[in-house]
Design a protein around this motif. Structure first.
Motif, PDB file in Angstrom:
ATOM      1  N   ILE A  93       0.842  -1.200   0.000  1.00 56.24           N
ATOM      2  CA  ILE A  93       0.000   0.000   0.000  1.00 56.24           C
ATOM      3  C   ILE A  93       0.877   1.250   0.000  1.00 56.24           C
ATOM      4  O   ILE A  93       0.642   2.198  -0.738  1.00 56.24           O
ATOM      5  CB  ILE A  93      -0.931   0.042   1.233  1.00 56.24           C
ATOM      6  N   TYR A  94       1.934   1.198   0.837  1.00 54.86           N
ATOM      7  CA  TYR A  94       2.817   2.359   0.937  1.00 54.86           C
ATOM      8  C   TYR A  94       3.472   2.658  -0.409  1.00 54.86           C
ATOM      9  O   TYR A  94       3.525   3.800  -0.845  1.00 54.86           O
ATOM     10  CB  TYR A  94       3.877   2.107   2.019  1.00 54.86           C
ATOM     11  N   GLN A  95       3.956   1.590  -1.062  1.00 50.53           N
ATOM     12  CA  GLN A  95       4.608   1.792  -2.353  1.00 50.53           C
ATOM     13  C   GLN A  95       3.632   2.357  -3.393  1.00 50.53           C
ATOM     14  O   GLN A  95       3.974   3.264  -4.144  1.00 50.53           O
ATOM     15  CB  GLN A  95       5.192   0.458  -2.873  1.00 50.53           C
ATOM     16  N   VAL A  96       2.419   1.814  -3.410  1.00 51.18           N
ATOM     17  CA  VAL A  96       1.467   2.243  -4.430  1.00 51.18           C
ATOM     18  C   VAL A  96       0.866   3.610  -4.089  1.00 51.18           C
ATOM     19  O   VAL A  96       0.920   4.544  -4.891  1.00 51.18           O
ATOM     20  CB  VAL A  96       0.323   1.206  -4.600  1.00 51.18           C
ATOM     21  N   VAL A  97       0.306   3.730  -2.872  1.00 53.92           N
ATOM     22  CA  VAL A  97      -0.371   4.983  -2.533  1.00 53.92           C
ATOM     23  C   VAL A  97       0.622   6.038  -2.082  1.00 53.92           C
ATOM     24  O   VAL A  97       0.607   7.170  -2.541  1.00 53.92           O
ATOM     25  CB  VAL A  97      -1.448   4.758  -1.451  1.00 53.92           C
ATOM     26  N   GLY A  98       1.517   5.644  -1.150  1.00 50.78           N
ATOM     27  CA  GLY A  98       2.409   6.621  -0.545  1.00 50.78           C
ATOM     28  C   GLY A  98       3.477   7.122  -1.504  1.00 50.78           C
ATOM     29  O   GLY A  98       3.814   8.296  -1.511  1.00 50.78           O
ATOM     30  N   VAL A  99       4.025   6.222  -2.317  1.00 48.07           N
ATOM     31  CA  VAL A  99       5.112   6.638  -3.197  1.00 48.07           C
ATOM     32  C   VAL A  99       4.594   7.014  -4.588  1.00 48.07           C
ATOM     33  O   VAL A  99       4.793   8.129  -5.051  1.00 48.07           O
ATOM     34  CB  VAL A  99       6.195   5.528  -3.306  1.00 48.07           C
ATOM     35  N   PHE A 100       3.883   6.068  -5.204  1.00 48.35           N
ATOM     36  CA  PHE A 100       3.464   6.327  -6.589  1.00 48.35           C
ATOM     37  C   PHE A 100       2.364   7.386  -6.678  1.00 48.35           C
ATOM     38  O   PHE A 100       2.514   8.398  -7.354  1.00 48.35           O
ATOM     39  CB  PHE A 100       3.022   5.027  -7.266  1.00 48.35           C
ATOM     40  N   ILE A 101       1.251   7.151  -5.954  1.00 46.78           N
ATOM     41  CA  ILE A 101       0.132   8.093  -6.080  1.00 46.78           C
ATOM     42  C   ILE A 101       0.451   9.433  -5.429  1.00 46.78           C
ATOM     43  O   ILE A 101       0.332  10.481  -6.059  1.00 46.78           O
ATOM     44  CB  ILE A 101      -1.170   7.495  -5.495  1.00 46.78           C
ATOM     45  N   ALA A 102       0.896   9.389  -4.146  1.00 48.80           N
ATOM     46  CA  ALA A 102       1.147  10.649  -3.443  1.00 48.80           C
ATOM     47  C   ALA A 102       2.293  11.419  -4.085  1.00 48.80           C
ATOM     48  O   ALA A 102       2.348  12.641  -4.023  1.00 48.80           O
ATOM     49  CB  ALA A 102       1.436  10.385  -1.971  1.00 48.80           C
ATOM     50  N   GLY A 103       3.230  10.696  -4.703  1.00 48.20           N
ATOM     51  CA  GLY A 103       4.356  11.388  -5.334  1.00 48.20           C
ATOM     52  C   GLY A 103       4.064  11.702  -6.779  1.00 48.20           C
ATOM     53  O   GLY A 103       3.634  12.805  -7.131  1.00 48.20           O
ATOM     54  N   THR A 104       4.233  10.692  -7.621  1.00 53.94           N
ATOM     55  CA  THR A 104       4.148  10.889  -9.068  1.00 53.94           C
ATOM     56  C   THR A 104       2.792  11.429  -9.531  1.00 53.94           C
ATOM     57  O   THR A 104       2.729  12.459 -10.210  1.00 53.94           O
ATOM     58  CB  THR A 104       4.418   9.539  -9.777  1.00 53.94           C
ATOM     59  N   VAL A 105       1.724  10.737  -9.143  1.00 48.51           N
ATOM     60  CA  VAL A 105       0.411  11.119  -9.652  1.00 48.51           C
ATOM     61  C   VAL A 105      -0.006  12.503  -9.161  1.00 48.51           C
ATOM     62  O   VAL A 105      -0.451  13.351  -9.939  1.00 48.51           O
ATOM     63  CB  VAL A 105      -0.661  10.069  -9.259  1.00 48.51           C
ATOM     64  N   VAL A 106       0.165  12.717  -7.843  1.00 48.13           N
ATOM     65  CA  VAL A 106      -0.245  14.003  -7.277  1.00 48.13           C
ATOM     66  C   VAL A 106       0.592  15.142  -7.856  1.00 48.13           C
ATOM     67  O   VAL A 106       0.062  16.197  -8.208  1.00 48.13           O
ATOM     68  CB  VAL A 106      -0.171  13.971  -5.730  1.00 48.13           C
ATOM     69  N   ASP A 107       1.890  14.915  -7.991  1.00 49.51           N
ATOM     70  CA  ASP A 107       2.760  15.924  -8.599  1.00 49.51           C
ATOM     71  C   ASP A 107       2.250  16.324  -9.966  1.00 49.51           C
ATOM     72  O   ASP A 107       2.136  17.492 -10.290  1.00 49.51           O
ATOM     73  CB  ASP A 107       4.169  15.333  -8.765  1.00 49.51           C
ATOM     74  N   PHE A 108       1.933  15.300 -10.744  1.00 48.15           N
ATOM     75  CA  PHE A 108       1.474  15.532 -12.105  1.00 48.15           C
ATOM     76  C   PHE A 108       0.156  16.313 -12.103  1.00 48.15           C
ATOM     77  O   PHE A 108       0.032  17.342 -12.770  1.00 48.15           O
ATOM     78  CB  PHE A 108       1.311  14.190 -12.819  1.00 48.15           C
ATOM     79  N   LEU A 109      -0.811  15.830 -11.311  1.00 46.79           N
ATOM     80  CA  LEU A 109      -2.124  16.476 -11.299  1.00 46.79           C
ATOM     81  C   LEU A 109      -2.054  17.886 -10.718  1.00 46.79           C
ATOM     82  O   LEU A 109      -2.612  18.832 -11.265  1.00 46.79           O
ATOM     83  CB  LEU A 109      -3.112  15.645 -10.471  1.00 46.79           C
ATOM     84  N   GLU A 110      -1.361  17.996  -9.572  1.00 47.12           N
ATOM     85  CA  GLU A 110      -1.370  19.258  -8.857  1.00 47.12           C
ATOM     86  C   GLU A 110      -0.552  20.327  -9.580  1.00 47.12           C
ATOM     87  O   GLU A 110      -0.991  21.459  -9.722  1.00 47.12           O
ATOM     88  CB  GLU A 110      -0.834  19.038  -7.432  1.00 47.12           C
ATOM     89  N   ASN A 111       0.627  19.956 -10.050  1.00 50.38           N
ATOM     90  CA  ASN A 111       1.492  20.958 -10.668  1.00 50.38           C
ATOM     91  C   ASN A 111       1.305  21.037 -12.172  1.00 50.38           C
ATOM     92  O   ASN A 111       1.034  22.096 -12.719  1.00 50.38           O
ATOM     93  CB  ASN A 111       2.958  20.669 -10.336  1.00 50.38           C
ATOM     94  N   ASP A 112       1.442  19.893 -12.856  1.00 51.56           N
ATOM     95  CA  ASP A 112       1.442  19.919 -14.315  1.00 51.56           C
ATOM     96  C   ASP A 112       0.064  20.215 -14.893  1.00 51.56           C
ATOM     97  O   ASP A 112      -0.049  20.817 -15.952  1.00 51.56           O
ATOM     98  CB  ASP A 112       1.962  18.585 -14.870  1.00 51.56           C
ATOM     99  N   ILE A 113      -0.988  19.751 -14.227  1.00 49.86           N
ATOM    100  CA  ILE A 113      -2.327  19.989 -14.780  1.00 49.86           C
ATOM    101  C   ILE A 113      -2.993  21.185 -14.105  1.00 49.86           C
ATOM    102  O   ILE A 113      -3.218  22.218 -14.730  1.00 49.86           O
ATOM    103  CB  ILE A 113      -3.236  18.745 -14.603  1.00 49.86           C
ATOM    104  N   MET A 114      -3.239  21.046 -12.790  1.00 48.85           N
ATOM    105  CA  MET A 114      -3.982  22.092 -12.092  1.00 48.85           C
ATOM    106  C   MET A 114      -3.165  23.381 -12.007  1.00 48.85           C
ATOM    107  O   MET A 114      -3.680  24.466 -12.254  1.00 48.85           O
ATOM    108  CB  MET A 114      -4.359  21.633 -10.678  1.00 48.85           C
ATOM    109  N   GLY A 115      -1.900  23.259 -11.643  1.00 50.43           N
ATOM    110  CA  GLY A 115      -1.056  24.447 -11.455  1.00 50.43           C
ATOM    111  C   GLY A 115      -0.780  25.144 -12.773  1.00 50.43           C
ATOM    112  O   GLY A 115      -0.807  26.364 -12.865  1.00 50.43           O
TER     113      GLY A 115
END
Lengths: 73, 656
Positions: free
Chosen positions: B271-293
């Motif tokens: 769970i940590y690898q998928v949610v904590g590392v991949f989603i919270a890192g890569t996915v959120v970065d992409f959505l929050e900065n690259d798309i929304m920001g």
């Protein structure tokens, strides 16, 4: 007669009395009522007791198990 | 007096439309039937005061309503109350029965039949039952129950056509032998047989609805029904012995501490690898900065700029630093949504394959010492994703006392993923001894706070009584649907809170209260925590967003000791404003204020103590770390004793 929390894995037990009326009503739906035979399928050390009745498993918290009287068969 | 509390009022079904209700035990396969019957056109309505979503959809001219999986209908929990009300208002009930567990499932079937509603039984998973050596006489079963019985295999869509055609032939079945004379005792008082039955069974809320006394026949009726169901099963089912069973072996492994704890560790790591590392890192970065920001924020700021000046009061509220249209939208869609979906995905997956109740059984021992039972592992794990979501999910806990303890601990010790990322990043640079110190302090606070609450709160927590359904491979369609339903339900509930939070913060910012609070807090941070003045800003920002708070320390020039003290304090310090509002919503004004005050106080006391203790005993050695734990433990023990002395005489007078 012992309380359910003293049961060991593999024991076959007959339910003698279930103190709490709410619990009695809930477990009778699972097919566990006073007089029924069940098997103790797992005991988590200091934790819940898992009993097995007709392929189905039910976990009883240790405090709850203390309020259930069973006969060792 | 035949009115029910009608779910159809919630979901607006016209009176003349026939209501077909799907009912069954948990894991009987109801949702597969529901999806097959209704296809794409499904509406979901939230049942007030619960996390439960009730789905309903059209089927020809009729409407099909799904119900939560239950073992019986009465008032033991929200699921049962809702299922009861929907079933009592049904025109036809399709009862999905798991062929593997007839002794259990037919209890509900017979109870539904006893309410007098027309029933058709879908005898599901007949293939699996045959594989396990069960032979079921369907004709005999139908004869004994008095209703049509259709063998089905839902996941392979077998038996659906026959079931559809049998719905027309649904009829009231045979009552439990011996029940009729009892039902007759109430004729003339209530018209509806279902209401009569549940009143006799002592269902207080049904009795109250009709202004009659609840009956005292529950034990008697349940025993009669149990005997009757056992008789049906022994007449209709023949069993061949099954021998060794791999699933049973795996199940035992999951609940036994020696093997179960490493397995749980592995699961949490995934769970940590998928949610904590991949989603919270890569996915959120992409959505929050690259798309929304990059796209959304300039767009909305520009759009609003056409109507009001960006630096005016209204402009700040709408598109400022904490604007409703900027921060709320970006936060909810860019950060919260991916995390919530990720966590709910794992939750749905474990629920579907049967691991969740085994996890709860395994953790029951540990959690019962802090006044919770094994079920509380669910909100506690969710808390590492988002404390607001976890606070919302505490509704699944069995008693008010447990909900209070869980919400308190979530607010105090559980860092959400956003905060954890920053905390982990800052701790990484300090070396192992500080990392150990941080974990020891947080864990000690968790244990001490939980134990103290368990001792001082009146009443007792609910016991663990869990059905462990057989392990099975997940049904992916189900998992995704559940993930979507739960995520949507939560976001719908939480988005207004995030917007309100943003509004409050903006108003604080415009009116200068934010700066004032920072000034007020400064003496505490400098004098007690030995942190620089600017740390106060970080604490206040921590309320806006927990990770803002932690990130605020990054820019300051802190010694390792100061860093760890700051991180401990901010972890314990209040959750973000959205979870604060969720606490107010769930616990009410009085308790929420109490919780917040307690959390603030504990955070600063612990922070200051750590700072002083480390200064006194030194750092980087085992003795220091041990002394720290001993000191905190001793402090907790003293608090416990004091609480006991003060509260024991008053017990019972304090209600929660």
């Amino acid at each position: 007669m012992i309380t359910l929390d003293r049961a060991k894995k593999g024991h076959i037990l007959r339910i003698v009395a279930i103190e709490n009326p709410e619990v009695r009503a809930q477990v009778i739906r699972f097919g566990i009522s006073e007089g029924e035979m069940v098997k103790c399928s797992e005991v988590i050390p200091a934790g819940p007791i898992i009993i097995c009745k007709n392929r189905q498993e039910i976990a009883f918290g240790r405090n709850l198990a203390q309020s259930i009287t069973v006969d060792l068969v | 007096m035949t009115h029910h509390h009608d779910i159809t009022q919630e979901i607006r079904v016209p009176r003349e439309v026939k209501k077909i209700v799907l009912a069954g035990n948990p894991n009987a396969g109801k949702s597969v039937f529901f999806n097959a019957f209704t296809g794409m056109y499904v509406d979901v309505s939230n049942y007030p005061g619960t996390t439960l979503e009730i789905s309903h959809g059209r089927w020809g001219d009729d409407v099909i309503i799904d119900t939560p999986g239950v073992y019986g209908i009465s008032s033991f929990n929200d699921e049962e109350r809702i299922a009861r009300d929907i079933i009592l208002g049904a025109d036809v009930v399709i009862n999905v029965v798991n062929a593997l567990y007839l002794e259990r499932d037919l209890f509900l079937t017979q109870q539904i039949i006893d309410t007098g509603v027309p029933v058709v039984v879908a005898l599901n998973m007949v293939d699996e039952a045959a594989r396990q050596g069960l032979s079921i006489d369907t004709a005999k079963l139908s004869e004994m129950l008095g209703v049509p019985v259709v063998p089905t295999v839902a996941v392979k869509k077998r038996g659906f056509e026959q079931l559809e055609s049998e719905i027309k032939r649904a009829r009231p079945g045979h009552l439990t032998p011996g029940l009729e004379p009892l039902l007759k005792t109430m004729t003339g008082q209530l018209n509806n047989q279902g209401d009569v039955l549940l009143t006799l069974e002592g269902d207080a809320s049904v009795a109250e609805r009709h202004g009659v006394e609840p009956g005292k026949y529950r034990d008697e009726i349940y025993s009669m029904r149990r005997r009757w169901v056992n008789e049906i099963v022994s007449s209709c089912v023949k069993e061949v012995d099954q021998g060794f069973n791999f699933k049973r072996f795996l199940s035992g492994m999951m609940v036994h501490p020696f093997t179960g704890i490493p397995f749980l560790g592995l699961v949490l790591y995934v769970i940590y690898q998928v949610v904590g590392v991949f989603i919270a890192g890569t996915v959120v970065d992409f959505l929050e900065n690259d798309i929304m920001g990059a796209y959304y924020q300039p767009f909305i700021t520009d759009l609003v700029g056409h109507f009001v000046a960006g630096d005016s009061a209204i402009g700040t509220i709408l598109v400022g630093e904490f604007g409703i249209l900027t921060m709320t939208v970006i936060y909810v869609l860019g950060l919260l949504m991916p995390l919530v979906v990720g966590f709910y995905f794992f939750l749905s997956l474990f629920e579907d394959c049967g691991y969740l109740p085994r996890m709860a059984a395994l953790m029951d021992r540990v959690l019962s010492s802090i006044g919770l039972n094994g079920r509380a592992i669910i909100p506690l794990i969710l808390g590492f994703g988002c404390v607001t979501m976890a606070t919302f999910v505490t509704r699944i806990l069995g008693s008010d006392r447990e909900r209070f303890i869980a919400i308190f601990l979530l607010g105090l010790v559980v860092p959400c993923s956003a905060q954890m990322a920053v905390v982990a990043g800052m701790l990484a640079g300090l070396g192992a001894s500080y990392l150990v110190l941080y974990f020891l302090v947080i864990c000690t606070v968790f244990i001490v706070a939980g134990t103290v609450l368990n001792h001082v709160l009146p009443g007792s927590s609910s016991h663990l009584l869990l059905d462990l359904p057989p392990l099975r491979l997940p049904e992916w369609g189900n998992v995704f649907k559940k993930t979507w339903k739960k995520s949507f339900g939560f976001l719908k509930e939480a988005t207004p809170l995030f917007a309100l939070g943003a509004l409050i913060i903006s108003i604080f910012q415009i009116s200068g209260i934010l700066t004032l609070l920072q000034k007020l807090l400064a003496p505490l941070t400098v004098g007690w925590l030995h942190l620089p003045r600017e740390a106060a800003t970080a604490f206040i920002m921590g309320i806006v967003r927990r990770d803002f708070g932690a990130a605020g320390f990054m820019t300051m020039d802190l010694t390792p000791l100061q860093t760890v003290v700051a991180l401990i304090t901010i972890t314990l310090f209040v959750p973000c404003i959205a979870s604060l509002l969720m606490i107010f919503k769930e616990r009410g004004m009085k308790q929420a204020l109490l919780i917040c005050t307690a959390i603030w106080t504990i955070a600063f006391i612990v922070g200051g103590l750590v700072s002083r203790l480390v200064a006194a005993v030194g750092m980087g050695n085992i003795t220091g770390a041990l002394l720290m734990v001993v000191a905190l433990g001793a402090l907790g023990y003293i608090i416990l004793l004091v609480c006991r002395c003060i509260l024991r005489p008053a017990e019972g007078s304090k209600t929660l």
